[in-house]
Design a protein around this motif. Structure first.
Motif, PDB file in Angstrom:
ATOM      1  N   VAL A 173       0.834  -1.204   0.000  1.00  0.00           N
ATOM      2  CA  VAL A 173       0.000   0.000   0.000  1.00  0.00           C
ATOM      3  C   VAL A 173       0.870   1.254   0.000  1.00  0.00           C
ATOM      4  O   VAL A 173       0.583   2.227  -0.699  1.00  0.00           O
ATOM      5  N   ARG A 174       1.955   1.227   0.745  1.00  0.00           N
ATOM      6  CA  ARG A 174       2.792   2.414   0.890  1.00  0.00           C
ATOM      7  C   ARG A 174       3.762   2.599  -0.272  1.00  0.00           C
ATOM      8  O   ARG A 174       4.009   3.720  -0.714  1.00  0.00           O
ATOM      9  N   GLU A 267      -3.882   0.718  -9.306  1.00  0.00           N
ATOM     10  CA  GLU A 267      -3.767   0.762  -7.852  1.00  0.00           C
ATOM     11  C   GLU A 267      -2.650   1.702  -7.409  1.00  0.00           C
ATOM     12  O   GLU A 267      -2.810   2.481  -6.467  1.00  0.00           O
ATOM     13  N   ARG A 268      -1.501   1.606  -8.080  1.00  0.00           N
ATOM     14  CA  ARG A 268      -0.386   2.473  -7.726  1.00  0.00           C
ATOM     15  C   ARG A 268      -0.699   3.932  -8.038  1.00  0.00           C
ATOM     16  O   ARG A 268      -0.360   4.832  -7.257  1.00  0.00           O
ATOM     17  N   SER A 274      -3.783   9.906  -4.166  1.00  0.00           N
ATOM     18  CA  SER A 274      -4.199  10.137  -2.777  1.00  0.00           C
ATOM     19  C   SER A 274      -3.137  10.886  -1.983  1.00  0.00           C
ATOM     20  O   SER A 274      -3.444  11.523  -0.971  1.00  0.00           O
ATOM     21  N   GLN A 275      -1.866  10.808  -2.459  1.00  0.00           N
ATOM     22  CA  GLN A 275      -0.769  11.512  -1.802  1.00  0.00           C
ATOM     23  C   GLN A 275      -0.548  12.909  -2.374  1.00  0.00           C
ATOM     24  O   GLN A 275       0.397  13.596  -1.988  1.00  0.00           O
ATOM     25  N   SER A 281       0.565  13.337 -13.813  1.00  0.00           N
ATOM     26  CA  SER A 281       1.852  12.878 -13.295  1.00  0.00           C
ATOM     27  C   SER A 281       1.766  11.432 -12.816  1.00  0.00           C
ATOM     28  O   SER A 281       2.666  10.625 -13.047  1.00  0.00           O
ATOM     29  N   ALA A 282       0.671  11.106 -12.122  1.00  0.00           N
ATOM     30  CA  ALA A 282       0.497   9.737 -11.635  1.00  0.00           C
ATOM     31  C   ALA A 282       0.413   8.756 -12.797  1.00  0.00           C
ATOM     32  O   ALA A 282       0.992   7.659 -12.745  1.00  0.00           O
TER      33      ALA A 282
END
Length: 302
Positions: A173-174, A267-268, A274-275, A281-282
């Motif tokens: 998750v992190r 998922e990533r 979320s961050q 960019s994501a």
């Protein structure tokens, strides 16, 4: 730096402690910024297997990104097992209240229940203890036959080896599935076992099968999910034809290799967004050429 604190009780099971500790220690060896420590109400701790341990009695300063885990212990009935001190229970509640994560392995769930952290939340424990946990904490929703459950930064696992699955999930998750897969390979375990299917990572959710060839391909995709991967190269890695790989992969996971890769990317990307990362960019960070495909996948997942 992420602090992972193991709260040790008397007669704890070594594997309840050693499995998750090894995951986070390996993550630290990879340079991911983990600091692992061990605390107890007194320095000398006796394990269920007879090996004595030494722990600190002073807690480190904890922040919202840190984790406290309570390993389980041996007891014919947990009612006769160890209990947290009032100060230990208060520290767990305070850490969670400040945005931190608290968790348990096996009978450690009873410690979380003692602290009041299971009230109104879903949880699990070892299958031999589930009925007792439900009876002692009727305010909790005890889920049967789950390896681990995550609910509002309270994470509980079934015990013994499932603590490894829980720790790998938290790393995934992190840091993403590729990092968790790398740690699993370093520990010579497959990151393959489900926890709570609605909340665990895709890397774990689709690993409950027994096909070694498909696991090899998943290992490759997990490690290189942001790269263009040809079906022919994946099939060669598995020693199968493209058609046979697609059939076996779909039978084992419920999706094609391409769909599995897209699921990992999605998922990533969701984690990055979320961050605070912009969608564009994501999308590029996880391997999409632009944000259009990511937007389509996000819309389809809702």
């Amino acid at each position: 730096m992420t602090r992972v604190v193991f709260l040790l009780v008397q007669h704890l099971h070594l594997l309840d402690l050693a499995g998750p500790a090894q995951v986070f220690s390996t993550a630290a060896d990879l340079g991911l910024g983990y600091d692992v420590s061990f605390v107890a109400d007194r320095e000398d701790v006796t394990t269920a297997q007879g090996l004595p341990l030494r722990a600190a009695t002073d807690w480190p300063d904890l922040g919202p990104g840190d984790l406290v885990l309570v390993p389980g212990w041996r007891s014919p009935k947990t009612a006769g097992g160890p209990r947290l001190t009032e100060s230990q229970a208060a520290l767990l509640v305070s850490h969670h209240g400040r945005g931190g994560t608290v968790g348990s392995v096996c009978s450690g769930a009873f410690a979380l229940g003692q602290a009041g952290l299971l009230a109104g939340r879903r949880c699990t424990t070892h299958h031999e203890l589930q009925e007792e946990l439900a009876q002692r904490h009727p305010e909790a929703a005890v889920l049967r036959d789950r390896l681990f459950v995550v609910d509002d930064r309270v994470v509980t696992s079934a015990g013994i080896a499932s603590g490894i699955d829980l720790a790998l999930h938290l790393v995934a998750v992190r840091h993403g599935p590729a990092v968790a897969a790398r740690i699993a390979r370093s520990m010579v375990v497959y990151a393959r076992r489900d926890g709570d299917a609605a909340q665990d990572s895709a890397m774990l959710r689709h690993r409950s099968h027994l096909s070694d060839a498909v696991h090899r391909v998943q290992d490759l995709i997990d490690a290189r999910y942001a790269e263009p991967l040809r079906l022919a190269d994946l099939a060669a890695a598995a020693g199968l034809s493209e058609r046979t790989l697609t059939r076996r992969f779909t039978d084992a996971t419920g999706m094609t290799p391409l769909r599995y890769q897209s699921t990992l990317r999605l998922e990533r990307a969701e984690h990055l967004i979320s961050q605070g990362s912009p969608t564009e960019s994501a999308a590029r960070a996880v391997g999409f050429g632009d944000a259009r495909m990511l937007r389509r996948l996000r819309a389809g997942a809702r």
